[in-house]
Structure formats: C-alpha cells, structure tokens
Design a protein around this motif. Structure first.
Motif, PDB file in Angstrom:
ATOM      1  N   THR A  84      -4.806  -5.135  -9.306  1.00 37.44           N
ATOM      2  CA  THR A  84      -6.127  -5.496  -9.817  1.00 37.44           C
ATOM      3  C   THR A  84      -7.187  -4.495  -9.386  1.00 37.44           C
ATOM      4  OG1 THR A  84      -5.516  -7.840  -9.794  1.00 37.44           O
ATOM      5  CG2 THR A  84      -7.860  -7.336  -9.865  1.00 37.44           C
ATOM      6  N   GLU A  85      -7.058  -3.954  -8.170  1.00 35.02           N
ATOM      7  CA  GLU A  85      -7.986  -2.928  -7.707  1.00 35.02           C
ATOM      8  C   GLU A  85      -7.893  -1.673  -8.571  1.00 35.02           C
ATOM      9  OE1 GLU A  85      -6.937  -2.171  -3.710  1.00 35.02           O
ATOM     10  OE2 GLU A  85      -7.675  -4.088  -2.933  1.00 35.02           O
ATOM     11  N   ILE A  86      -6.663  -1.307  -8.916  1.00 32.35           N
ATOM     12  CA  ILE A  86      -6.436  -0.079  -9.680  1.00 32.35           C
ATOM     13  C   ILE A  86      -6.729  -0.276 -11.164  1.00 32.35           C
ATOM     14  CG2 ILE A  86      -4.663   1.594 -10.375  1.00 32.35           C
ATOM     15  CD1 ILE A  86      -3.264   0.944  -7.685  1.00 32.35           C
ATOM     16  N   GLU A  92      -2.878  -7.874  -5.892  1.00 28.66           N
ATOM     17  CA  GLU A  92      -4.226  -7.474  -5.491  1.00 28.66           C
ATOM     18  C   GLU A  92      -4.421  -5.970  -5.644  1.00 28.66           C
ATOM     19  OE1 GLU A  92      -4.572  -8.990  -1.555  1.00 28.66           O
ATOM     20  OE2 GLU A  92      -4.408 -11.091  -2.223  1.00 28.66           O
ATOM     21  N   ARG A  93      -3.394  -5.219  -5.258  1.00 29.96           N
ATOM     22  CA  ARG A  93      -3.480  -3.753  -5.400  1.00 29.96           C
ATOM     23  C   ARG A  93      -3.560  -3.375  -6.876  1.00 29.96           C
ATOM     24  NH1 ARG A  93      -5.596   0.578  -3.959  1.00 29.96           N
ATOM     25  NH2 ARG A  93      -4.306   2.415  -3.645  1.00 29.96           N
ATOM     26  N   GLU A 125       2.636   1.939  -3.437  1.00 28.44           N
ATOM     27  CA  GLU A 125       1.779   2.596  -4.421  1.00 28.44           C
ATOM     28  C   GLU A 125       1.667   4.085  -4.137  1.00 28.44           C
ATOM     29  OE1 GLU A 125      -0.789   3.798  -7.303  1.00 28.44           O
ATOM     30  OE2 GLU A 125       0.399   1.957  -7.239  1.00 28.44           O
ATOM     31  N   PRO A 154      -8.620  -2.958 -13.087  1.00 27.41           N
ATOM     32  CA  PRO A 154      -9.436  -4.165 -13.235  1.00 27.41           C
ATOM     33  C   PRO A 154      -9.513  -4.673 -14.673  1.00 27.41           C
ATOM     34  CG  PRO A 154     -10.828  -2.234 -12.868  1.00 27.41           C
ATOM     35  CD  PRO A 154      -9.413  -1.811 -12.618  1.00 27.41           C
ATOM     36  N   ALA A 156       0.826  -1.205   0.000  1.00 26.79           N
ATOM     37  CA  ALA A 156       0.000   0.000   0.000  1.00 26.79           C
ATOM     38  C   ALA A 156       0.860   1.255   0.000  1.00 26.79           C
ATOM     39  CB  ALA A 156      -0.934  -0.008   1.205  1.00 26.79           C
ATOM     40  N   THR A 180       2.474  -2.857  -8.219  1.00 31.68           N
ATOM     41  CA  THR A 180       1.124  -2.310  -8.095  1.00 31.68           C
ATOM     42  C   THR A 180       0.632  -1.695  -9.401  1.00 31.68           C
ATOM     43  OG1 THR A 180       1.962  -0.169  -7.319  1.00 31.68           O
ATOM     44  CG2 THR A 180       1.459  -1.827  -5.640  1.00 31.68           C
TER      45      THR A 180
END
Length: 263
Positions: A89-91, A86-87, A28, A93, A25, A61
């Motif tokens: 993919t959140e940013i 995961e980060r 990023e 998609p 986190a 990220t």
C-alpha cells in the motif's frame, strides 16, 4: 474499487505467515522483479487492458502488482500477511489491497475478468483456489501463474541452492517439483495450460545474493545463530567462484509463465 469485498477469517501456511511478516522490508529490497517481456506475454494471454479487472493473489509487496497496473487494467491485490500488505500500500497507494487468501479472497462473485498469482501458487491449496477463482471470475475467466526460477544449471547457483534446500523441510511447498500442476489435471471447465519462459538475469551485490535465501519464509524464521550459519555457508559458495567475487553479481533467473482460461 472492484466491488465490495467480503471479508472472512483467513488461514495461511504458518511458515509463510511468520516468515514473510518478519522479512517484508528485506523481501522488497532484495527480490527481483519480472521482465517486461513476461508482462507482455501474460497481458496478451489474459487480455489485460484498460477496462479489464484483475486480481493479484498472494501479491506480497507488489512486485508483480505494479506491472499489472501498467496494462491499464483495474487491479486488486489480495495479500494475507499484514506487513506485506502494508508495504504494498505504501508503494502502490492507487491499488486496492485486501486481506484474503487464494481459497477465500473476500471478493464478490464474478467481480474480476482475470486472476494472477506471481511467486505464490505453490503455497495455495490448488483445488480450493481454483474453486474460488471460478467464483470470482466471469464466464470468460482467465488465470495466469508466474514464477522467477533460479537457473541451477549454472554451477555456483546449484551450490547455493543446495545449501538453501538443506535447511528447508518437506512441509514447505516449492514450485520446482511441479506438484502445483496436480490441481489442473483433469479439472473440468478449464483449458490446458500454456507456458512461456523468459530469461530474467538480476544484477545485485553480495548482500543482495545472500538475501535471496535469507528472506525465504523458512530461513527468516530460524534463530539468529542458524541464520548466521547459513550466511557463512552461502558466503563460502560466493568466495569459491570467480563470477561471484566482484562487487556486482548476476543471478540467472528464468521467469516461468503459465496461463489458462475457462472453457
């Protein structure tokens, strides 16, 4: 989706795996992106455009992944650290993200036209990564490498970098020693490396400057006490120079770009 990915058990340098899992986190938030000029140079060199397929190795990220997507090329991000992936993919998609390493991407044979590694190649086993890239790219395969590098000719940056360097161990690879080039020397089937260098000043606050070191794979794995000691040492540097005492601080980065292609 770029083909059907083949998944194998992957291995990653333990410092990168642990450090980046803990600092995903913050990484990023505090790490710089890359200048559009650097993207333009690489897009031209690798012929990235609509219809092209490109893999981003060690995508993290997605700092560079999101720029690759701007070219119109179809992008697959290869990232072994779950928290980083995961980060990403959140940013992003819309981007396919797979668990893999440079030496074993899990991608099908000849499934991409080009491969990029931003801020990552020095972590790889270069020879094994090239073998994998030869497999996943077609006969006209292309490769681009990108790093943001601190300009240590600036006095405060040199002092800041010395503190970070004092805490890293010899087992941790760095790109600035040039050892990453070894894999390309005498490698048959690839053209000589080309390069370009683009200024990339990054303006942030004091916490952002401190975060450049504190989110590194080495330091993020240290004890709370050690991290606090490093923070104090870094703060003393910032307190010592006029240009690092304001609310906003410019960090002088240079984006180094290298590229090559199959013969």
């Amino acid at each position: 989706m770029i083909g059907g990915a083949r998944f194998d058990v992957v291995a990653i340098h333990h410092a990168a795996e642990t450090g980046y899992e803990l600092a995903a986190a913050d990484y990023e938030r505090v790490r710089p992106s890359y200048p559009t000029r650097a993207l333009a140079v690489l897009a031209d060199a690798l012929d990235l455009k609509a219809g092209a397929r490109v893999a981003d190795l060690g995508a993290g990220t997605g700092k560079f992944t999101r720029l690759l997507a701007l070219t119109g090329a179809q992008v697959v991000a290869v990232e072994p650290v779950p928290a980083m992936r995961e980060r990403l993919t959140e940013i992003l998609p819309q981007v396919q993200a797979v668990a893999g390493i440079a030496e074993a991407t899990g991608l099908p044979d000849a499934s991409v036209d080009a491969v990029v590694a931003a801020q990552a190649w020095h972590w790889f086993d270069g020879a094994a990564a090239l073998t994998e890239i030869e497999r996943v790219t077609g006969p006209d395969g292309r490769l681009g490498l990108v790093w943001n590098t601190l300009d240590t000719t600036v006095p405060w940056v040199a002092a800041y970098s010395r503190i970070y360097s004092a805490w890293r161990t010899d087992e941790l690879p760095v790109h600035t020693d040039g050892s990453w080039r070894t894999a390309f020397e005498g490698r048959r089937g690839w053209k000589a490396l080309n390069s370009a260098h683009v200024a990339n000043p990054y303006t942030t606050d004091r916490e952002g400057v401190l975060g450049q070191a504190l989110t590194s794979s080495r330091i993020s794995t240290l004890s709370v006490e050690a991290r606090e000691e490093i923070r104090r040492e870094l703060q003393s540097v910032l307190d010592r120079y006029p240009e690092t005492q304001g609310e906003r601080i410019e960090i002088p980065y240079v984006t180094d770009i290298y590229w090559t292609a199959k013969r």
